[in-house]
Design a protein around this motif. Structure first.
Motif, PDB file in Angstrom:
ATOM      1  N   UNK A   1       0.825  -1.211   0.000  1.00 23.09           N
ATOM      2  CA  UNK A   1       0.000   0.000   0.000  1.00 23.09           C
ATOM      3  C   UNK A   1       0.861   1.265   0.000  1.00 23.09           C
ATOM      4  N   UNK A   2       2.019   1.186   0.648  1.00 26.38           N
ATOM      5  CA  UNK A   2       2.929   2.349   0.643  1.00 26.38           C
ATOM      6  C   UNK A   2       3.329   2.709  -0.781  1.00 26.38           C
ATOM      7  N   UNK A   3       3.560   1.718  -1.615  1.00 29.05           N
ATOM      8  CA  UNK A   3       3.959   1.991  -2.995  1.00 29.05           C
ATOM      9  C   UNK A   3       2.820   2.577  -3.824  1.00 29.05           C
ATOM     10  N   UNK A   4       1.572   2.393  -3.383  1.00 32.82           N
ATOM     11  CA  UNK A   4       0.421   2.912  -4.119  1.00 32.82           C
ATOM     12  C   UNK A   4       0.102   4.373  -3.795  1.00 32.82           C
ATOM     13  N   UNK A   5       0.672   4.897  -2.740  1.00 33.71           N
ATOM     14  CA  UNK A   5       0.250   6.215  -2.265  1.00 33.71           C
ATOM     15  C   UNK A   5       0.328   7.304  -3.327  1.00 33.71           C
ATOM     16  N   UNK A   6       1.377   7.382  -4.152  1.00 31.00           N
ATOM     17  CA  UNK A   6       1.373   8.425  -5.192  1.00 31.00           C
ATOM     18  C   UNK A   6       0.181   8.306  -6.147  1.00 31.00           C
TER      19      UNK A   6
END
Length: 366
Positions: free
Chosen positions: A81-86
């Motif tokens: 989910x961290x990688x999806x934030x942008x």
């Protein structure tokens, strides 16, 4: 409204068929219906099985497993989910379709890295008692989202956690795609069908009951096969993610079954909801455990549109199934009433509308 749906793997692959009307849409949690209503929807997936470092596993997975961190919080999902934030910055609302993705995204929202309202579809948060450390780590995350429950069985327990959750916990019963799950040829097989993979299915009770059921019992599941099975039980592999059976094949099994049995352990979390509603939409009589997690106790009426049995009671389960098998007019009447009830109150279109209302509330109350 622009909504970003965050799923576990397997949903996006089903999107083309769902959009084309050749596959069921409820597996996308109302997203297809929202698109058809003019809303903009994006889909993302996070793999809970992705590799993580030993440090992350020790810090997150071990402590969550020991009951110190929030239920279902996982290092792999946090990383994913961290990688999806942008990508999520362009959404008006972020909608997490699993408890694990909801908890992970709530972490990033509490950290100030996710600045969009968060709606999380959650279940099973209260299946085990909370120790104080779990309460301390979980409550801030629940306050960072609008939590959507599948049924009222978990509502009282959630609200008892604290007044700060009032207005942030919503019950939105699931719905089935009644256009796809529909009645077929009236010819029936003298067979009882049971299908499902979640950990709350009570296969042991059904296996004990099968010896007193005068028909073949077909169990389709990815759960381990017991060593000893009655002669009339067929235990066959099924897995939603690996698609060992196509949706069309499952629909045909529903249509041909004399009865569909959904045995569930007595937990507050709704279980067996999808199978029950799909079979009901196919006008089949469903024998379902009356558990604490029954998602629509006012709509699931025993003997009228479903047959309800006490959880864990093999003798009563067998008696209920026999009652359906031995009385064809009653069976047919229950099946017809079952589909009528789905059309009245449990369609995926209704689910999408209710979910949209929660998204609107989330925008008003960040």
């Amino acid at each position: 409204m622009k909504i970003a749906f965050v799923h576990f793997p397997g949903r996006i692959a089903r999107l083309p068929a769902a959009r084309a009307g050749t596959g069921p849409t409820e597996f996308l949690f109302g997203a297809v219906e929202l698109e058809r209503a003019g809303h903009e929807v994006d889909h993302y997936e996070v793999d809970p099985g992705a590799p993580v470092s030993r440090v992350a596993a020790r810090l997150v997975d071990v402590n969550a497993g020991r009951g110190h961190l929030p239920p279902h919080l996982a290092a792999a999902v946090l990383t994913g989910t961290r990688s999806l934030l942008p990508a999520l910055r362009g959404a008006e609302v972020v909608l997490a379709t699993t408890t694990a993705t909801a908890m992970a995204l709530a972490v990033w929202r509490r950290a100030g890295l996710l600045r969009r309202p968060l709606v999380g579809i959650v279940a099973g948060l209260l299946n085990a008692p909370w120790r104080q450390t779990r309460r301390v780590t979980t409550m801030p995350l629940l306050r960072a989202m609008h939590a959507v429950l599948y049924g009222p069985g978990e509502l009282a327990g959630m609200l008892a956690l604290g007044d700060s959750l009032r207005g942030r916990v919503h019950v939105v019963p699931f719905g089935a795609d009644a256009g796809y799950w529909s009645p077929g040829d009236p010819a029936r097989e003298p067979e009882v069908l049971a299908i499902g993979n979640d950990g709350h299915r009570d296969w042991a009770t059904l296996v004990r009951a099968a010896a007193e059921i005068p028909a073949p019992v077909r169990i389709l599941t990815g759960q381990p096969r017991p060593d000893d099975l009655p002669a009339n039980v067929m235990w066959e592999p099924a897995d939603w993610h690996r698609r060992l059976l196509s949706d069309d094949e499952v629909r045909e099994l529903y249509r041909r079954a004399a009865a569909v049995v959904v045995p569930v352990k007595d937990v507050p979390q709704p279980s067996g909801q999808s199978v029950t509603l799909q079979a009901m939409a196919c006008s089949r009589p469903v024998v379902l455990s009356r558990t604490r997690g029954l998602w629509s106790p006012e709509s699931l009426r025993d003997g009228e549109n479903v047959v309800l049995t006490p959880p864990g009671d093999a003798a009563e389960l067998a008696r209920s199934v026999r009652g359906v098998l031995e009385d064809e007019p009653r069976s047919s009447a229950i099946g017809s009433a079952a589909r009528a009830e789905v059309l009245r109150a449990a369609t995926v279109e209704a689910y999408a509308e209710r979910l949209l209302e929660v998204c609107r509330l989330a925008l008003l109350r960040l």
